[in-house]
Motif scaffolding. Sequence first.
Motif, PDB file in Angstrom:
ATOM      1  N   LEU A  13     -29.222  11.104  93.556  1.00  0.00           N
ATOM      2  CA  LEU A  13     -29.013   9.738  92.546  1.00  0.00           C
ATOM      3  C   LEU A  13     -29.300   8.678  92.586  1.00  0.00           C
ATOM      4  O   LEU A  13     -29.451   7.760  92.408  1.00  0.00           O
ATOM      5  CB  LEU A  13     -27.535   9.897  91.897  1.00  0.00           C
ATOM      6  N   GLN A  14     -29.566   7.885  94.563  1.00  0.00           N
ATOM      7  CA  GLN A  14     -29.612   6.396  94.578  1.00  0.00           C
ATOM      8  C   GLN A  14     -31.104   5.633  94.293  1.00  0.00           C
ATOM      9  O   GLN A  14     -30.886   5.346  94.888  1.00  0.00           O
ATOM     10  CB  GLN A  14     -28.450   5.864  95.500  1.00  0.00           C
ATOM     11  N   ALA A  15     -31.783   7.678  95.454  1.00  0.00           N
ATOM     12  CA  ALA A  15     -33.360   7.177  95.904  1.00  0.00           C
ATOM     13  C   ALA A  15     -33.347   5.780  96.761  1.00  0.00           C
ATOM     14  O   ALA A  15     -33.470   4.575  96.899  1.00  0.00           O
ATOM     15  CB  ALA A  15     -34.115   6.746  94.999  1.00  0.00           C
ATOM     16  N   PRO A  16     -31.857   5.926  98.091  1.00  0.00           N
ATOM     17  CA  PRO A  16     -31.524   4.649  99.226  1.00  0.00           C
ATOM     18  C   PRO A  16     -32.877   4.448  99.800  1.00  0.00           C
ATOM     19  O   PRO A  16     -33.587   5.971  99.955  1.00  0.00           O
ATOM     20  CB  PRO A  16     -30.630   5.282  99.584  1.00  0.00           C
ATOM     21  N   VAL A  17     -33.470   3.068 100.038  1.00  0.00           N
ATOM     22  CA  VAL A  17     -33.923   3.291 101.239  1.00  0.00           C
ATOM     23  C   VAL A  17     -33.628   2.329 102.005  1.00  0.00           C
ATOM     24  O   VAL A  17     -32.637   1.848 102.676  1.00  0.00           O
ATOM     25  CB  VAL A  17     -34.859   2.414 100.839  1.00  0.00           C
ATOM     26  N   ALA A  18     -34.628   2.313 103.559  1.00  0.00           N
ATOM     27  CA  ALA A  18     -33.772   1.499 105.032  1.00  0.00           C
ATOM     28  C   ALA A  18     -32.460   1.680 104.942  1.00  0.00           C
ATOM     29  O   ALA A  18     -32.746   3.052 104.999  1.00  0.00           O
ATOM     30  CB  ALA A  18     -34.238   0.232 104.064  1.00  0.00           C
ATOM     31  N   ARG A  19     -32.086   1.304 106.117  1.00  0.00           N
ATOM     32  CA  ARG A  19     -30.738   1.378 106.509  1.00  0.00           C
ATOM     33  C   ARG A  19     -30.034   2.484 105.511  1.00  0.00           C
ATOM     34  O   ARG A  19     -29.189   2.754 105.819  1.00  0.00           O
ATOM     35  CB  ARG A  19     -30.186   0.067 106.646  1.00  0.00           C
ATOM     36  N   ASP A  20     -29.656   1.617 103.919  1.00  0.00           N
ATOM     37  CA  ASP A  20     -29.157   3.317 103.322  1.00  0.00           C
ATOM     38  C   ASP A  20     -29.065   4.541 103.199  1.00  0.00           C
ATOM     39  O   ASP A  20     -28.484   5.900 102.994  1.00  0.00           O
ATOM     40  CB  ASP A  20     -29.199   3.122 101.864  1.00  0.00           C
ATOM     41  N   LEU A  21     -30.962   4.609 103.190  1.00  0.00           N
ATOM     42  CA  LEU A  21     -31.344   6.236 103.555  1.00  0.00           C
ATOM     43  C   LEU A  21     -30.869   6.692 105.158  1.00  0.00           C
ATOM     44  O   LEU A  21     -30.368   7.809 105.202  1.00  0.00           O
ATOM     45  CB  LEU A  21     -32.968   6.078 103.175  1.00  0.00           C
ATOM     46  N   ARG A  22     -31.329   5.265 106.173  1.00  0.00           N
ATOM     47  CA  ARG A  22     -30.999   6.014 107.816  1.00  0.00           C
ATOM     48  C   ARG A  22     -28.972   6.584 107.787  1.00  0.00           C
ATOM     49  O   ARG A  22     -28.822   7.367 108.229  1.00  0.00           O
ATOM     50  CB  ARG A  22     -30.625   5.482 108.330  1.00  0.00           C
ATOM     51  N   THR A  23     -28.943   5.760 106.886  1.00  0.00           N
ATOM     52  CA  THR A  23     -26.845   6.047 107.084  1.00  0.00           C
ATOM     53  C   THR A  23     -26.374   7.119 105.817  1.00  0.00           C
ATOM     54  O   THR A  23     -25.978   8.250 106.872  1.00  0.00           O
ATOM     55  CB  THR A  23     -26.108   4.847 106.029  1.00  0.00           C
ATOM     56  N   LEU A  24     -27.432   7.701 104.632  1.00  0.00           N
ATOM     57  CA  LEU A  24     -26.952   9.265 104.468  1.00  0.00           C
ATOM     58  C   LEU A  24     -28.084  10.555 105.538  1.00  0.00           C
ATOM     59  O   LEU A  24     -26.740  10.641 105.021  1.00  0.00           O
ATOM     60  CB  LEU A  24     -28.008   8.938 102.648  1.00  0.00           C
ATOM     61  N   VAL A  25     -28.551   9.739 105.704  1.00  0.00           N
ATOM     62  CA  VAL A  25     -29.474  10.995 106.766  1.00  0.00           C
ATOM     63  C   VAL A  25     -28.560  10.785 108.208  1.00  0.00           C
ATOM     64  O   VAL A  25     -28.535  12.422 107.957  1.00  0.00           O
ATOM     65  CB  VAL A  25     -30.818  10.218 106.783  1.00  0.00           C
ATOM     66  N   ALA A  26     -27.988   9.826 108.543  1.00  0.00           N
ATOM     67  CA  ALA A  26     -27.622   9.858 110.014  1.00  0.00           C
ATOM     68  C   ALA A  26     -26.130  10.545 109.193  1.00  0.00           C
ATOM     69  O   ALA A  26     -25.619  11.859 110.325  1.00  0.00           O
ATOM     70  CB  ALA A  26     -27.220   9.119 109.968  1.00  0.00           C
ATOM     71  N   ALA A  27     -25.324  10.741 108.199  1.00  0.00           N
ATOM     72  CA  ALA A  27     -24.637  11.748 107.912  1.00  0.00           C
ATOM     73  C   ALA A  27     -24.640  12.634 107.959  1.00  0.00           C
ATOM     74  O   ALA A  27     -23.553  14.030 108.773  1.00  0.00           O
ATOM     75  CB  ALA A  27     -24.028  10.704 106.305  1.00  0.00           C
ATOM     76  N   LEU A  28     -25.427  13.858 107.440  1.00  0.00           N
ATOM     77  CA  LEU A  28     -26.171  14.650 107.184  1.00  0.00           C
ATOM     78  C   LEU A  28     -26.081  15.627 108.990  1.00  0.00           C
ATOM     79  O   LEU A  28     -25.073  16.294 109.321  1.00  0.00           O
ATOM     80  CB  LEU A  28     -26.839  15.505 106.437  1.00  0.00           C
ATOM     81  N   HIS A  29     -26.861  14.619 109.355  1.00  0.00           N
ATOM     82  CA  HIS A  29     -26.393  15.328 111.128  1.00  0.00           C
ATOM     83  C   HIS A  29     -25.293  15.022 111.681  1.00  0.00           C
ATOM     84  O   HIS A  29     -24.728  15.914 112.848  1.00  0.00           O
ATOM     85  CB  HIS A  29     -27.522  13.870 112.056  1.00  0.00           C
ATOM     86  N   ILE A  30     -24.170  13.392 112.123  1.00  0.00           N
ATOM     87  CA  ILE A  30     -22.907  13.515 112.816  1.00  0.00           C
ATOM     88  C   ILE A  30     -21.948  14.250 111.750  1.00  0.00           C
ATOM     89  O   ILE A  30     -21.090  14.886 112.056  1.00  0.00           O
ATOM     90  CB  ILE A  30     -22.970  11.924 112.491  1.00  0.00           C
ATOM     91  N   ALA A  31     -22.365  14.986 110.751  1.00  0.00           N
ATOM     92  CA  ALA A  31     -21.191  16.564 110.514  1.00  0.00           C
ATOM     93  C   ALA A  31     -20.605  17.172 111.148  1.00  0.00           C
ATOM     94  O   ALA A  31     -20.178  17.683 111.342  1.00  0.00           O
ATOM     95  CB  ALA A  31     -21.251  16.110 108.913  1.00  0.00           C
ATOM     96  N   ALA A  32     -22.284  18.053 111.236  1.00  0.00           N
ATOM     97  CA  ALA A  32     -22.568  18.649 112.207  1.00  0.00           C
ATOM     98  C   ALA A  32     -22.439  18.161 113.633  1.00  0.00           C
ATOM     99  O   ALA A  32     -22.076  19.588 114.005  1.00  0.00           O
ATOM    100  CB  ALA A  32     -24.143  19.300 111.928  1.00  0.00           C
TER     101      ALA A  32
END
Lengths: 220, 220
Positions: A69-88
């Motif tokens: 929904l937000q099409a984030p870039v830069a640090r916001d994008l890294r935060t969201l992708v990191a969240a997927l990995h960190i949760a796992a």
Amino acid sequence: MRNEFHDALDGLTADLGDMCGRAGAMMRSATMALLEAESSEADRLQVDLKRLTSLGAAVHDRAYSLLALQAPVARDLRTLVAALHIAADADRMGALAAHVARTAKRRYPDCAVPPEVRDLFDQMGVVAVDLAALTQSAVLACDAEEAERVSAGDDRMDDLHRQLFARVITDRWQHGPTAAADVVLVGRFYERFADHAVEIARRVYFQATGTHLGAASSRL
Amino acid sequence: MRNEFHDALDGLTADLGDMCGRAGAMMRSATMALLEAESSEADRLQVDLKRLTSLGAAVHDRAYSLLALQAPVARDLRTLVAALHIAADADRMGALAAHVARTAKRRYPDCAVPPEVRDLFDQMGVVAVDLAALTQSAVLACDAEEAERVSAGDDRMDDLHRQLFARVITDRWQHGPTAAADVVLVGRFYERFADHAVEIARRVYFQATGTHLGAASSRL
């Protein structure tokens, strides 16, 4: 300027820190169960793991919606992708703690850990819980320096794991193959627990800096 | 209508399929090294692993750029996020194959695997290589049904792993603690190799359908 999107990111970060804290608490209980030959912890940790896993699933779904929904870039994008990995990774840490407790239950009322390696498991438990706490604060602060300190703690775990293996594979080992099998496998669970903490730290480092921590790119 | 973006996604998928194929080939070599007491494979697999890891790093960087530049949604978004996870799992499968070969090298010129568990490692090697091949084709075709078949193969691996453990922890075990430690750890490497294949299959299933495969959400 703050907005709903960044509040949602903060909410994800808080949940990921909570997951790291839960994984550390689970390993503390599992180590006690292992050293004190407790059988009841295994079932309790199974319940804790279910809760941890559902927290991870919720983080995954929210991170996905925000990506879409937000099409984030830069640090916001890294935060969201990191969240997927960190949760796992945090979920996996909890699963490894549950493995430790299950081994203790399998040998109950005996202790799965013979006296001459007890000190090593005691130390591995301390290092694992410390690493989980360090990882939790690195996640919550998104702090690259704290993330770097997690790797140092992992070196200590690798050293303890090597010592453990060396004690098992001598001719002086008097506890037979079952104890040898339990000890090396449980030792492996602690080592992997620490490895996942390092994985989380590397995600935090990339999230914070946009660059990879040390050999992080070799573990993508 | 095709465009550069979708060509780039196809390129990622091809590289991920390649990574799964390489991981399977590595486990085939590692199993041969284990059963034939080969010491040279370990170093060769270390080189293969470096190559696999750099492939994964390249996939990661391209997937990131596409996420940032294209702001994908729906299935395209799932494809890119899946690529990040699949690259990590395939890299891990290669690392586990390298662990198997290192154990063989450590015991060389002896064989790390005593005769009475040789048949099980032979079968675990076959199942692991088959799972990698099945995972590769599921990735390349983004096929949910093939992804489901990977889970069935993993059940077979879990069964072999249970049999292995049972043979080690009997009083009939005559090979001492070192062989017991090697056997249970190497068995664990095969089991984890299969688990990562299942993780990849679950990613493919979610990518293809937008829903989680079976208990996939419990392993996020």
